[in-house]
Design a protein around this motif. Sequence first.
Motif, PDB file in Angstrom:
ATOM      1  N   ARG A   1       0.806  -1.133  -0.052  1.00  0.00           N
ATOM      2  CA  ARG A   1      -0.151   0.061  -0.004  1.00  0.00           C
ATOM      3  C   ARG A   1       0.826   1.302  -0.148  1.00  0.00           C
ATOM      4  N   ALA A   2       2.008   1.100   0.584  1.00  0.00           N
ATOM      5  CA  ALA A   2       2.912   2.291   0.809  1.00  0.00           C
ATOM      6  C   ALA A   2       3.402   2.545  -0.652  1.00  0.00           C
ATOM      7  N   ASP A   3       3.836   1.747  -1.449  1.00  0.00           N
ATOM      8  CA  ASP A   3       4.391   1.828  -2.743  1.00  0.00           C
ATOM      9  C   ASP A   3       3.368   2.763  -3.743  1.00  0.00           C
ATOM     10  N   TYR A   4       1.918   2.800  -3.277  1.00  0.00           N
ATOM     11  CA  TYR A   4       0.857   3.435  -4.094  1.00  0.00           C
ATOM     12  C   TYR A   4       0.469   4.936  -3.472  1.00  0.00           C
ATOM     13  N   LEU A   5       0.458   4.955  -2.247  1.00  0.00           N
ATOM     14  CA  LEU A   5      -0.472   5.794  -1.875  1.00  0.00           C
ATOM     15  C   LEU A   5       0.754   6.782  -0.849  1.00  0.00           C
ATOM     16  N   SER A   6       0.537   8.063  -0.862  1.00  0.00           N
ATOM     17  CA  SER A   6       1.576   8.991  -0.122  1.00  0.00           C
ATOM     18  C   SER A   6       0.662  10.167   0.737  1.00  0.00           C
ATOM     19  N   ASP A   7       1.443  10.573   1.635  1.00  0.00           N
ATOM     20  CA  ASP A   7       0.956  11.854   2.346  1.00  0.00           C
ATOM     21  C   ASP A   7       0.187  12.890   1.499  1.00  0.00           C
ATOM     22  N   PRO A   8      -0.905  13.486   1.777  1.00  0.00           N
ATOM     23  CA  PRO A   8      -1.847  13.119   3.058  1.00  0.00           C
ATOM     24  C   PRO A   8      -2.474  11.696   2.564  1.00  0.00           C
ATOM     25  N   PHE A   9      -2.312  10.495   3.432  1.00  0.00           N
ATOM     26  CA  PHE A   9      -3.076   9.435   3.357  1.00  0.00           C
ATOM     27  C   PHE A   9      -4.565   9.492   3.360  1.00  0.00           C
TER      28      PHE A   9
END
Length: 132
Positions: A95-103
């Motif tokens: 998931r961290a490879d696709y989404l970034s802040d702001p989550f």
Amino acid sequence: MARRALFPAGGPRTTAEQIKLSPGIISGDHVFLTGMTGSGPDGSMPQDLEEQFRHAFDKIGAVLREAGLGFDSIVEMTTYHVGLRDHFERFCAVRADYLSDPFPAWTAVEVAGLRREGAVVEIRVIAATHPT
């Protein structure tokens, strides 16, 4: 309010037409995506969980691109897991490879089973058509 169905370019419509759904639909200022499982392009369900997770996110990305959006437009995500505690950390890493802040807001739910045989996750998202 006008609505528009989203079908990723080059993607198969067979399942969507068969069970009468849109992979995504624009309504107002949001895009609502159908829950995506991790089947591969050929429809098979990989045994490798990380591969399943990536396929699911890749399918989400294809629907978002059809709306002219990216992963940064996601405002809410609900994930349904078979064996949540067994693979939660691996799922979070992918998931961290696709989404970034702001989550996006996120709810993860343990379920007894999913429609697709062998699927361990189904991901449903809502995206804003005008991300900030």
